[in-house]
Design an enzyme around this catalytic site. Structure first.
Site, PDB file in Angstrom:
ATOM      1  N   LYS A 140      20.824 -66.164  51.058  1.00 20.08           N
ATOM      2  CA  LYS A 140      20.368 -64.870  50.538  1.00 20.08           C
ATOM      3  C   LYS A 140      19.034 -64.449  51.159  1.00 20.08           C
ATOM      4  CE  LYS A 140      22.611 -64.967  46.009  1.00 20.08           C
ATOM      5  NZ  LYS A 140      22.427 -64.727  44.558  1.00 20.08           N
ATOM      6  N   LYS A 342      28.227 -59.367  37.817  1.00 19.82           N
ATOM      7  CA  LYS A 342      27.975 -59.821  39.186  1.00 19.82           C
ATOM      8  C   LYS A 342      26.488 -60.000  39.438  1.00 19.82           C
ATOM      9  CE  LYS A 342      32.339 -59.301  39.667  1.00 19.82           C
ATOM     10  NZ  LYS A 342      33.164 -60.453  39.324  1.00 19.82           N
ATOM     11  N   ASP A 343      26.192 -60.805  40.450  1.00 17.65           N
ATOM     12  CA  ASP A 343      24.822 -61.158  40.780  1.00 17.65           C
ATOM     13  C   ASP A 343      24.039 -59.925  41.224  1.00 17.65           C
ATOM     14  OD1 ASP A 343      22.694 -62.791  41.053  1.00 17.65           O
ATOM     15  OD2 ASP A 343      23.391 -63.805  42.858  1.00 17.65           O
ATOM     16  N   LYS A 344      22.721 -60.002  41.066  1.00 16.62           N
ATOM     17  CA  LYS A 344      21.860 -58.894  41.475  1.00 16.62           C
ATOM     18  C   LYS A 344      21.624 -58.910  42.982  1.00 16.62           C
ATOM     19  CE  LYS A 344      17.260 -56.885  40.963  1.00 16.62           C
ATOM     20  NZ  LYS A 344      15.956 -56.929  40.264  1.00 16.62           N
TER      21      LYS A 344
END
Length: 782
Positions: A140, A342-344
């Protein structure tokens, strides 16, 4: 040249390739002490189910056996000392009792006492499935390096493919049989044959009154009683098919046994407001129950009452994105339905449903939204609720890859695809705030309401349990809605900390307790792998019974109530916001199972403790009670009367210890510009087919660009996907020798699917053999 920045962890990793990391202490810091009691601890055989042991009622009465409805239930551990549940008490009484418990259980340390951010060993993440060495790679580094597509229940991949409106008339009805003024003589004759002369005459007169313009005060009609459910279903379907402007439902007689069909004029052509008789009158038929909401006069009768669409978002969490959309539409958050959060820090696409909003209104927002897009509209009759998905498809790019050779990378990838990973709950599960959510969960389970409130408010709010609440409220940021609600409740009920906790949406309240369950599960999984490895099933393991399909499981303790949508900055939750609390048919593996080799390690599960779960029949069972006891928590006793904050108040569930990535594929690639996305997003693909629509959408400056695949020497070929979900091979993937790569930097690109309850970060941890914590990943982004 490559950027190599070695931390102490890296040197330790290089000097010691051991894949078994020493297991840390299982307890919270020593400030958390267990409750002293004169009662001798009950003991029993691991694996047995026992009834929870609630506190006896006040007054010194001797305990007695539980009621017959509880008899025979076998729960956690140990011997069943059956006592009645404590009588319900007002919230203030619970608060008074909590003071005594708080004195017996000193709270966990405050955030200021914690040393640094949460690390993986702090929550039981200590083992690996494979001894194969890993490599370094930044996870990420850009949010576009983490792309997630939801997999719907039917197995379809949820993508943003179109901004077009659905091909339906949003304002009117279907001309075929849709108008009350049409000639329905043929349909009425068929109805007479289906329902008889009496019902035929009633319906005919009703249509005549509607045709005469009497729909302003037209009352519903009730057909004759019909005990045949199949016939009633046929009548419902007949009217729906032939009289599209009518709406039907089933009502019952006051005697509670007879049922009949009620008919009213809908909201299509010539559909107006209708006068509904209230009460039963002389007929005895209950005509006071409201019609299904799809009969609303403000919604076209021929459309499904939910708008389903695909939500594409960049660097925003799900609730934040829906909050922005809802505010622009003027609708409440509860109007939305999602299957998962869902992920940020990612680019994600998922299905969402919205109650009674036209697609044209939603599509018009695309020209105003930043980092959010909506499309692929359709109308459906049912809204989404949590857990209505099959899984998630991930496309993950690891940048700044550093390895001794390309063989090391290939071996690590092969190890992940063949051996899988320990199915830990990732760090996201325990929150991104200054206080881990399982700390709050432990305080709630102990009944220490004051300390739980203090942990939740934390360093975000200038409130230390005393002083002027108005001052704290005036200084609190507007986006801290949960903290504001708690302070307002404390202002209304001074000193009543349980009331303050009840101001939190139920979803989030239960999330804290589930976080502690996950904390226990992680430690149990590490203990299982440490003691017995992953090569085989051992006696006492819990396994899913053969023939028990995962799809047959019934989900329990899910949160699809009205306040299920929350937006709490305390929780940056990843793909699975809930534990997979499914009660399935499990058994304890015995010696006969081992001789027959009936089960493999992939069948081994561990429980999320609850009132209906078994513990393993081996040494792993003890870790649950050991950790809980050190944290001052009982897994078998009800220490207070608030069901939401009790292990014994939850059914529990099971989770596989090992998970393999499904349809796994990978690629090694070179890149020079860190600002260029290495994975094509839905918006980038869509810009090629609908450039005028996609390119005119405003961007926050970091979204995926149409040319995001330019400059890449190698791209992922989806035709190389492996379909064997149990042992996905990487032999078909393209391998590029490091010596042949001229650019300065390497990236590993991965694609795989996981069930809804599994964390992709734990798969990456297995691959790299390094921590997935934000603090460690920042050291790799050089």
């Amino acid at each position: 040249m490559f950027c190599v920045q070695k931390s102490e962890q890296d040197h330790e990793h290089e000097s010691n390739r051991s894949w078994l990391i020493p297991r840390p202490s299982h307890s919270f810091p020593s400030a958390v002490r267990t409750k002293k009691t004169n009662r001798a601890p009950a003991r029993g055989r691991a694996g047995s189910r026992l009834l929870p042991l609630p506190s006896p009622p006040s007054g010194g009465r001797a305990p007695h056996r539980a009621s017959n409805r509880m008899r025979g239930r076998r729960l956690l551990n140990p011997l069943p000392l059956l006592t009645p549940k404590p009588p319900s008490r007002p919230l203030a009484a619970h608060f008074r009792g909590a003071r005594a418990r708080a004195a017996a259980h000193p709270p966990a340390p405050s955030p200021a006492q914690r040393r640094g951010p949460l690390a993986e060993p702090d929550v039981g993440i200590t083992r690996f499935a494979s001894p194969v060495p890993g490599f370094r790679g930044a996870l990420k580094q850009r949010y576009s390096d983490f792309v997630v597509h939801e997999v719907a229940r039917d197995g379809a991949l949820v993508r943003l493919t179109s901004f077009d409106l659905p091909d339906v008339d949003e304002s009117g009805g279907n001309a075929e049989g849709g108008d009350a003024g049409s000639d329905h003589s043929r349909a009425l004759e068929s109805f007479r044959l289906l329902c008889g002369e009496a019902d035929h005459d009633v319906l005919r007169r009703f249509l005549e009154r509607a045709l005469e313009g009497g729909d302003g005060d037209l009352s519903p009609i009730i057909l004759l009683a019909d005990a045949d459910k199949a016939h009633r279903s046929e009548v419902h379907e007949f009217i729906k098919r032939n009289f599209k402007f009518l709406i039907t439902d089933t009502v019952e007689h006051s005697d509670g046994t007879q049922k009949c069909i009620r008919v009213r004029l809908g909201s299509g052509p010539r559909g107006g407001r209708v006068r509904t008789k209230r009460g039963m009158g002389s007929s005895g038929w209950r005509d006071d129950r409201p019609f299904d909401s799809r009969g609303s006069t403000s919604w076209p009768y021929h459309l499904g009452k939910f708008l389903r669409f695909h939500l594409y978002k960049e660097n925003r969490d799900t609730q934040e994105a829906l909050g922005v959309v809802g505010k622009m539409l003027g609708v409440q958050p509860r109007s939305f339905g999602v299957a998962g959060t869902k992920d940020k820090r990612a680019v994600t696409t998922q299905q969402v449903t919205l109650f009674k909003v036209h697609a044209s209104r939603l599509a018009a927002l695309n020209s105003k939204l930043i980092g959010i897009r909506v499309g692929d509209f359709s109308y459906v009759n049912e809204g989404l609720v949590l857990d209505q998905l099959k899984g998630n498809r991930f496309a993950i790019t690891l940048r700044n890859v550093v390895a001794e050779s390309d063989d090391v990378i290939k071996a690590a990838v092969d190890g992940l695809s063949k051996n899988g990973f320990i199915n830990y709950y990732g760090l996201q599960r325990f929150g991104s705030g200054s206080v881990p959510t399982h700390f709050v969960g432990a305080a709630l389970l102990r009944g220490d309401w004051k300390h739980a409130v203090s942990l939740i408010l934390g360093t975000r709010v200038h409130y230390k349990g005393h002083g002027d609440i108005d001052v704290a409220l005036s200084g609190i940021p507007r986006h801290l809605t949960v903290e504001r609600a708690m302070l307002q409740r404390l202002k209304k009920y001074p000193g009543n900390y349980l009331q303050a906790l009840m101001a939190i949406p139920k979803t989030l309240r239960l999330m804290y307790v589930h976080s502690y369950q996950s904390y226990l599960w992680n430690h149990a999984a590490s203990t299982r792998v440490e003691k017995y490895g992953i090569l085989q099933v051992v006696e006492g393991d819990l396994v899913y019974k053969k023939g028990c399909s995962l799809g047959e499981a019934a989900t329990v303790d899910t949160f699809n109530d009205d306040d299920s949508q929350t937006n709490s900055p305390e929780m940056e939750i990843s793909y699975e916001t809930l534990p997979e609390e499914v009660i399935q048919s499990v058994k304890i593996a015995d010696s006969e199972d081992l001789l027959k080799a009936v089960y493999t390690f992939e069948d081994v599960v561990l429980p999320l403790p609850g009132s209906e779960t078994l513990l393993p029949g081996n040494d792993v069972a003890g870790i649950y009670h050991e950790i809980a006891k050190k944290d001052g928590i009982s897994l078998i006793e009800s220490v207070h009367g608030i069901k939401d904050f009790l292990i014994t108040g939850m059914k529990g569930g099971y989770r596989r210890v090992l998970q393999r990535p499904i349809d796994f594929e990978w690629d090694l690639m070179a890149y020079t510009d860190e600002n260029v996305p290495l994975v094509e997003t839905d918006l980038a693909v869509l810009s090629k087919t609908q450039p005028s629509e996609a390119n005119k959408l405003p961007s926050d400056g970091t979204s995926s660009c149409p040319s995001c695949d330019s400059g890449l020497d190698a791209s992922l070929d989806t035709s190389r996907s492996t379909t064997d979900g149990t042992e996905a091979s990487s032999e078909k993937t393209k391998s590029i020798g490091i010596s042949d790569l001229l650019p300065k930097k390497l990236a590993v690109k991965l694609e795989f699917t996981l069930p809804a309850s599994s964390y992709a970060t734990m798969a990456i941890r297995e691959l790299t053999k390094t921590s997935t914590s934000v603090a460690y990943q920042k050291t790799l982004n050089c």
